[in-house]
Design an enzyme around this catalytic site. Structure first.
Site, PDB file in Angstrom:
ATOM      1  N   LYS A 110       0.818  -1.216   0.000  1.00 50.76           N
ATOM      2  CA  LYS A 110       0.000   0.000   0.000  1.00 50.76           C
ATOM      3  C   LYS A 110       0.854   1.269   0.000  1.00 50.76           C
ATOM      4  O   LYS A 110       0.369   2.345  -0.343  1.00 50.76           O
ATOM      5  CB  LYS A 110      -0.962   0.008   1.195  1.00 50.76           C
ATOM      6  CG  LYS A 110      -0.320   0.141   2.551  1.00 50.76           C
ATOM      7  CD  LYS A 110      -1.370   0.094   3.652  1.00 50.76           C
ATOM      8  CE  LYS A 110      -0.765   0.169   5.035  1.00 50.76           C
ATOM      9  NZ  LYS A 110      -0.092   1.430   5.337  1.00 50.76           N
ATOM     10  N   ASP A 111       2.147   1.157   0.365  1.00 51.72           N
ATOM     11  CA  ASP A 111       3.034   2.326   0.370  1.00 51.72           C
ATOM     12  C   ASP A 111       3.679   2.590  -0.982  1.00 51.72           C
ATOM     13  O   ASP A 111       4.342   3.609  -1.168  1.00 51.72           O
ATOM     14  CB  ASP A 111       4.169   2.129   1.395  1.00 51.72           C
ATOM     15  CG  ASP A 111       3.669   2.109   2.825  1.00 51.72           C
ATOM     16  OD1 ASP A 111       2.606   2.704   3.090  1.00 51.72           O
ATOM     17  OD2 ASP A 111       4.342   1.498   3.680  1.00 51.72           O
ATOM     18  N   ARG A 135      -7.303   8.812   4.083  1.00 54.37           N
ATOM     19  CA  ARG A 135      -8.390   7.853   3.844  1.00 54.37           C
ATOM     20  C   ARG A 135      -9.089   7.493   5.153  1.00 54.37           C
ATOM     21  O   ARG A 135     -10.322   7.517   5.245  1.00 54.37           O
ATOM     22  CB  ARG A 135      -7.824   6.587   3.189  1.00 54.37           C
ATOM     23  CG  ARG A 135      -8.822   5.436   3.044  1.00 54.37           C
ATOM     24  CD  ARG A 135      -8.133   4.158   2.616  1.00 54.37           C
ATOM     25  NE  ARG A 135      -7.110   3.731   3.557  1.00 54.37           N
ATOM     26  CZ  ARG A 135      -7.330   3.038   4.662  1.00 54.37           C
ATOM     27  NH1 ARG A 135      -8.568   2.669   4.962  1.00 54.37           N
ATOM     28  NH2 ARG A 135      -6.346   2.685   5.459  1.00 54.37           N
ATOM     29  N   ARG A 136      -8.298   7.165   6.175  1.00 55.08           N
ATOM     30  CA  ARG A 136      -8.886   6.815   7.466  1.00 55.08           C
ATOM     31  C   ARG A 136      -9.591   8.010   8.098  1.00 55.08           C
ATOM     32  O   ARG A 136     -10.681   7.888   8.652  1.00 55.08           O
ATOM     33  CB  ARG A 136      -7.799   6.280   8.415  1.00 55.08           C
ATOM     34  CG  ARG A 136      -7.264   4.911   8.009  1.00 55.08           C
ATOM     35  CD  ARG A 136      -6.032   4.528   8.796  1.00 55.08           C
ATOM     36  NE  ARG A 136      -5.566   3.182   8.431  1.00 55.08           N
ATOM     37  CZ  ARG A 136      -4.323   2.775   8.545  1.00 55.08           C
ATOM     38  NH1 ARG A 136      -3.391   3.598   9.013  1.00 55.08           N
ATOM     39  NH2 ARG A 136      -3.988   1.546   8.198  1.00 55.08           N
ATOM     40  N   ARG A 166       2.156  10.362  12.920  1.00 57.07           N
ATOM     41  CA  ARG A 166       3.182   9.900  11.986  1.00 57.07           C
ATOM     42  C   ARG A 166       4.175   8.985  12.664  1.00 57.07           C
ATOM     43  O   ARG A 166       4.204   8.876  13.877  1.00 57.07           O
ATOM     44  CB  ARG A 166       3.935  11.117  11.422  1.00 57.07           C
ATOM     45  CG  ARG A 166       3.161  11.946  10.412  1.00 57.07           C
ATOM     46  CD  ARG A 166       3.097  11.295   9.045  1.00 57.07           C
ATOM     47  NE  ARG A 166       4.336  10.614   8.715  1.00 57.07           N
ATOM     48  CZ  ARG A 166       5.457  11.229   8.329  1.00 57.07           C
ATOM     49  NH1 ARG A 166       5.495  12.539   8.215  1.00 57.07           N
ATOM     50  NH2 ARG A 166       6.538  10.533   8.046  1.00 57.07           N
ATOM     51  N   ARG A 204       4.140   5.168  16.550  1.00 55.91           N
ATOM     52  CA  ARG A 204       2.734   5.579  16.656  1.00 55.91           C
ATOM     53  C   ARG A 204       2.067   4.986  17.894  1.00 55.91           C
ATOM     54  O   ARG A 204       1.269   5.656  18.569  1.00 55.91           O
ATOM     55  CB  ARG A 204       1.969   5.191  15.386  1.00 55.91           C
ATOM     56  CG  ARG A 204       2.260   6.129  14.215  1.00 55.91           C
ATOM     57  CD  ARG A 204       1.492   5.738  12.973  1.00 55.91           C
ATOM     58  NE  ARG A 204       2.106   4.604  12.289  1.00 55.91           N
ATOM     59  CZ  ARG A 204       1.427   3.649  11.663  1.00 55.91           C
ATOM     60  NH1 ARG A 204       0.107   3.664  11.672  1.00 55.91           N
ATOM     61  NH2 ARG A 204       2.065   2.683  11.045  1.00 55.91           N
ATOM     62  N   CYS A 221      -0.714   8.222  -3.126  1.00 55.40           N
ATOM     63  CA  CYS A 221      -0.939   7.788  -1.741  1.00 55.40           C
ATOM     64  C   CYS A 221      -1.587   8.900  -0.920  1.00 55.40           C
ATOM     65  O   CYS A 221      -1.580   8.861   0.296  1.00 55.40           O
ATOM     66  CB  CYS A 221       0.388   7.381  -1.094  1.00 55.40           C
ATOM     67  SG  CYS A 221       1.084   5.853  -1.726  1.00 55.40           S
TER      68      CYS A 221
END
Length: 312
Positions: free
Chosen positions: A84-85, A130-131, A148, A154, A239
């Site tokens: 996904k990155d 997105r979240r 971040r 995190r 992204c």
């Protein structure tokens, strides 16, 4: 048939705990097939610059760029990424060679207990547009703050702050045994394209490494992530835009959900469709085009202008 010379495959990875776990997973699979390997850890700018949201850094592939350079300059032979990155267009000279069998695709909320989501006085942390958009769509009265760093960073920031919770990819926490007891499975949240999948890339002119790593490929995961990333690429989200996509195989069909949100979560463009294996090649693209024609195109233009302003 000419036998290719056996060489040690140098595996490039970021040096976070999760990235190293992924690299060692690929290493073990290659070792089990009889290949010699070596892990080469490289620190990326995405890990170093922790005071700016990713979309303000002006680069979609910040976690992959350092490894791309290391590969192109001959320091490593392959790179292992959270798929996904990875930008939907790979750099010239670098090719996708394997997508490993997908893990948990879900997003989860890690919280501190006694959480009342019906309250307006709730603060949730995430570095993902997105979240954030999906959370605000469901809970418009909540506050969402930026978060971040790698997974470990995190998790520590969540403990050090007064936030009620933070959103993580379930796969990341499960892979390094960091998933706590206080979690809520966000089964209503559509994941990032290719979430839960690991990608191996190599140099296109290295047939030995391509042949070796291709043996790790999971075809079903490859097809589903291809559809999701094609959807993302057609929407031109990189992204940065609030875009979710998930393709799943059930029986002989591929079922797809895709969504595009405004940054505040108020606008939502959703699509749900299925196709068979004979016509999946343009399926993600066609789903994206349908969203673009129904108003998503105008929203994407607005998003590009807003994000461009933030990057100045």
């Amino acid at each position: 048939m000419k036998t290719l010379p056996l060489k040690t495959i140098r595996i490039g990875t970021r040096d976070s705990e999760l990235a190293l776990w992924q690299a060692h997973t690929v290493e073990k699979q290659l070792n089990d097939l009889g290949y010699k390997t070596e892990i080469v850890a490289v620190k990326s700018q995405g890990d170093i610059i922790l005071d700016k949201p990713l979309y303000e850094l002006g680069i979609t592939g910040i976690f992959t760029k350092t490894l791309d350079i290391a590969m192109l300059t001959g320091q490593v032979d392959i790179a292992v990424h959270s798929m996904k990155d990875v930008p939907t267009s790979l750099p010239k000279g670098i090719v996708q060679t394997a997508v490993l069998k997908r893990a948990n695709v879900s997003d989860i909320l890690v919280h501190k207990g006694n959480l009342d989501l019906s309250s307006d006085n709730v603060t949730i942390a995430t570095g993902s547009l997105r979240r954030k958009a999906q959370w605000l769509h469901r809970y418009p009265e909540h506050t969402v703050v930026d978060l971040r760093g790698n997974v470990n960073t995190r998790m520590q920031k969540l403990q050090d702050n007064e936030w009620n919770g933070a959103i993580f990819a379930a796969a990341g926490l499960e892979r390094i045994n960091l998933k706590p007891e206080n979690v809520i499975d966000l089964d209503w949240m559509i994941p990032a394209p290719a979430q839960g999948a690991m990608l191996v890339v190599a140099l296109e002119n290295d047939p030995f490494v391509i042949e070796a790593t291709a043996k790790l490929n999971d075809k079903e995961t490859e097809i589903c992530t291809y559809i999701e990333r094609q959807f993302l690429k057609t929407l031109e989200g990189g992204c940065t835009a609030p875009i979710g996509a998930l393709a799943k195989v059930e029986n002989e069909y591929i079922f797809f959900e895709g969504v595009l949100f405004s940054l505040d979560g108020k606008e939502k463009y959703f699509i749900e469709k299925s196709c068979n294996f004979d016509n999946y090649n343009t399926f993600g693209e066609n789903c994206a085009k349908e969203i673009l024609t129904k108003g998503g195109g105008q929203l994407m233009q607005q998003l590009r202008e807003v994000l461009k302003t933030k990057q100045k």
